[in-house]
Motif scaffolding. Sequence first.
Motif, PDB file in Angstrom:
ATOM      1  N   MET A   1       0.831  -1.198   0.000  1.00 15.73           N
ATOM      2  CA  MET A   1       0.000   0.000   0.000  1.00 15.73           C
ATOM      3  C   MET A   1       0.867   1.249   0.000  1.00 15.73           C
ATOM      4  SD  MET A   1      -2.946   1.209   2.644  1.00 15.73           S
ATOM      5  CE  MET A   1      -3.202   2.928   2.919  1.00 15.73           C
ATOM      6  N   LYS A   2       1.957   1.243   0.761  1.00 15.66           N
ATOM      7  CA  LYS A   2       2.801   2.424   0.903  1.00 15.66           C
ATOM      8  C   LYS A   2       3.285   2.912  -0.456  1.00 15.66           C
ATOM      9  CE  LYS A   2       5.449   5.194   3.494  1.00 15.66           C
ATOM     10  NZ  LYS A   2       5.069   6.552   3.291  1.00 15.66           N
ATOM     11  N   CYS A   3       3.756   2.018  -1.291  1.00 17.60           N
ATOM     12  CA  CYS A   3       4.271   2.386  -2.609  1.00 17.60           C
ATOM     13  C   CYS A   3       3.176   3.037  -3.459  1.00 17.60           C
ATOM     14  CB  CYS A   3       4.847   1.158  -3.295  1.00 17.60           C
ATOM     15  SG  CYS A   3       5.695   1.537  -4.828  1.00 17.60           S
ATOM     16  N   ASP A   4       1.992   2.410  -3.511  1.00 20.37           N
ATOM     17  CA  ASP A   4       0.875   2.985  -4.267  1.00 20.37           C
ATOM     18  C   ASP A   4       0.445   4.326  -3.688  1.00 20.37           C
ATOM     19  OD1 ASP A   4       0.710   0.947  -6.122  1.00 20.37           O
ATOM     20  OD2 ASP A   4      -0.924  -0.099  -5.095  1.00 20.37           O
ATOM     21  N   ALA A   5       0.391   4.412  -2.371  1.00 20.43           N
ATOM     22  CA  ALA A   5      -0.002   5.668  -1.727  1.00 20.43           C
ATOM     23  C   ALA A   5       0.985   6.770  -2.074  1.00 20.43           C
ATOM     24  CB  ALA A   5      -0.104   5.487  -0.215  1.00 20.43           C
ATOM     25  N   ASP A   6       2.274   6.471  -2.017  1.00 19.84           N
ATOM     26  CA  ASP A   6       3.296   7.470  -2.355  1.00 19.84           C
ATOM     27  C   ASP A   6       3.151   7.922  -3.810  1.00 19.84           C
ATOM     28  OD1 ASP A   6       4.329   7.301   0.208  1.00 19.84           O
ATOM     29  OD2 ASP A   6       5.998   5.983  -0.366  1.00 19.84           O
ATOM     30  N   LYS A   7       2.939   6.945  -4.699  1.00 21.10           N
ATOM     31  CA  LYS A   7       2.793   7.262  -6.124  1.00 21.10           C
ATOM     32  C   LYS A   7       1.615   8.205  -6.355  1.00 21.10           C
ATOM     33  CE  LYS A   7       0.738   4.414  -9.029  1.00 21.10           C
ATOM     34  NZ  LYS A   7       0.423   3.264  -9.870  1.00 21.10           N
ATOM     35  N   TRP A   8       0.465   7.888  -5.765  1.00 17.19           N
ATOM     36  CA  TRP A   8      -0.732   8.703  -5.989  1.00 17.19           C
ATOM     37  C   TRP A   8      -0.674  10.023  -5.238  1.00 17.19           C
ATOM     38  CZ3 TRP A   8      -3.422   8.319 -10.077  1.00 17.19           C
ATOM     39  CH2 TRP A   8      -3.451   7.095 -10.760  1.00 17.19           C
ATOM     40  N   ARG A  13      -0.236  15.808  -5.941  1.00 16.48           N
ATOM     41  CA  ARG A  13       0.495  17.051  -5.617  1.00 16.48           C
ATOM     42  C   ARG A  13       0.912  17.765  -6.905  1.00 16.48           C
ATOM     43  NH1 ARG A  13       2.933  13.913  -1.577  1.00 16.48           N
ATOM     44  NH2 ARG A  13       2.192  14.533   0.460  1.00 16.48           N
ATOM     45  N   GLU A  14       1.328  16.974  -7.898  1.00 21.43           N
ATOM     46  CA  GLU A  14       1.789  17.529  -9.173  1.00 21.43           C
ATOM     47  C   GLU A  14       0.643  18.131  -9.990  1.00 21.43           C
ATOM     48  OE1 GLU A  14       5.110  17.645 -10.417  1.00 21.43           O
ATOM     49  OE2 GLU A  14       5.436  17.240  -8.286  1.00 21.43           O
ATOM     50  N   ASN A  15      -0.539  17.558  -9.890  1.00 16.52           N
ATOM     51  CA  ASN A  15      -1.698  18.053 -10.642  1.00 16.52           C
ATOM     52  C   ASN A  15      -2.892  18.112  -9.705  1.00 16.52           C
ATOM     53  OD1 ASN A  15      -3.722  18.728 -12.394  1.00 16.52           O
ATOM     54  ND2 ASN A  15      -3.584  16.872 -13.631  1.00 16.52           N
ATOM     55  N   GLN A  16      -3.194  19.307  -9.219  1.00 12.48           N
ATOM     56  CA  GLN A  16      -4.274  19.480  -8.253  1.00 12.48           C
ATOM     57  C   GLN A  16      -5.568  19.972  -8.903  1.00 12.48           C
ATOM     58  OE1 GLN A  16      -3.116  21.344  -4.544  1.00 12.48           O
ATOM     59  NE2 GLN A  16      -0.998  20.683  -4.840  1.00 12.48           N
ATOM     60  N   ILE A  63      -6.642   5.818  -2.077  1.00 12.71           N
ATOM     61  CA  ILE A  63      -5.402   5.469  -1.383  1.00 12.71           C
ATOM     62  C   ILE A  63      -4.565   6.704  -1.085  1.00 12.71           C
ATOM     63  CG2 ILE A  63      -3.964   5.100  -3.439  1.00 12.71           C
ATOM     64  CD1 ILE A  63      -2.941   2.523  -1.936  1.00 12.71           C
ATOM     65  N   SER A  64      -4.872   7.829  -1.730  1.00 13.09           N
ATOM     66  CA  SER A  64      -4.089   9.054  -1.567  1.00 13.09           C
ATOM     67  C   SER A  64      -4.645   9.928  -0.444  1.00 13.09           C
ATOM     68  CB  SER A  64      -4.067   9.851  -2.872  1.00 13.09           C
ATOM     69  OG  SER A  64      -3.489  11.127  -2.656  1.00 13.09           O
ATOM     70  N   SER A  65      -3.913   9.984   0.650  1.00  7.90           N
ATOM     71  CA  SER A  65      -4.325  10.863   1.750  1.00  7.90           C
ATOM     72  C   SER A  65      -4.257  12.325   1.321  1.00  7.90           C
ATOM     73  CB  SER A  65      -3.459  10.620   2.983  1.00  7.90           C
ATOM     74  OG  SER A  65      -2.093  10.815   2.677  1.00  7.90           O
ATOM     75  N   PHE A  66      -3.327  12.644   0.439  1.00  9.30           N
ATOM     76  CA  PHE A  66      -3.223  14.016  -0.063  1.00  9.30           C
ATOM     77  C   PHE A  66      -4.490  14.409  -0.828  1.00  9.30           C
ATOM     78  CE2 PHE A  66      -2.287  17.191  -3.261  1.00  9.30           C
ATOM     79  CZ  PHE A  66      -1.677  18.179  -2.505  1.00  9.30           C
ATOM     80  N   ALA A  67      -4.928  13.546  -1.734  1.00  8.33           N
ATOM     81  CA  ALA A  67      -6.135  13.847  -2.529  1.00  8.33           C
ATOM     82  C   ALA A  67      -7.359  13.984  -1.635  1.00  8.33           C
ATOM     83  CB  ALA A  67      -6.356  12.762  -3.570  1.00  8.33           C
TER      84      ALA A  67
END
Length: 186
Positions: A1-8, A13-16, A63-67
């Motif tokens: 999960m960590k890898c996918d979460a980091d990717k997303w 972050r790059e495209n908000q 999976i993206s806490s940022f999103a």
Amino acid sequence: MKCDADKWNHRHRENQSIGTPLELLRKHIARAKLGLALDIACGLGRNSLFMRDCGFCVESLDISSFALQNLENESNITAQCVDLDAFKIPRDRYELICNSYFLERRLFPYMIDALKTGGILVFETFVRSDEESQNAFASDSSHLLRKNELLCAFLELEILFYEEALIKRTKDSKKALVARLVAKKA
């Protein structure tokens, strides 16, 4: 999960840019009875916000806490950070489920079971094309449906609309083959 979460997290972050709601959802949302809706792999929430604005209470999964921060203070939206590779969707809960450009085949039976009687499924994602230039993810075909796979996966539902069509991708203007399905649980 960590890898996918980091990717997303990085991609968001790059495209908000939230973008516009899925056209298929906009065209068919009136088929669903108002109530609880589920947005699978919601990203920044374009479909969640639209469903909420149409009167639904929405559970948004990603999976993206940022999103998901984009949905934190939104009324009638409950955002949950989950790994959809292992998540089980609750049974008999939703009037509407939207799955937009995310493919986890393991979830197909859970989606069917999660719909209430009369509930609507709106699903759109990429399909593997015989024309290599029309494949959205040429490097990883496991993220692409096979032709008619989406239709066959949901035949136990009443199919209200289905098509496989070429679209122009917004991110790079290339053409890609997609499958679009709207189905109802009888």
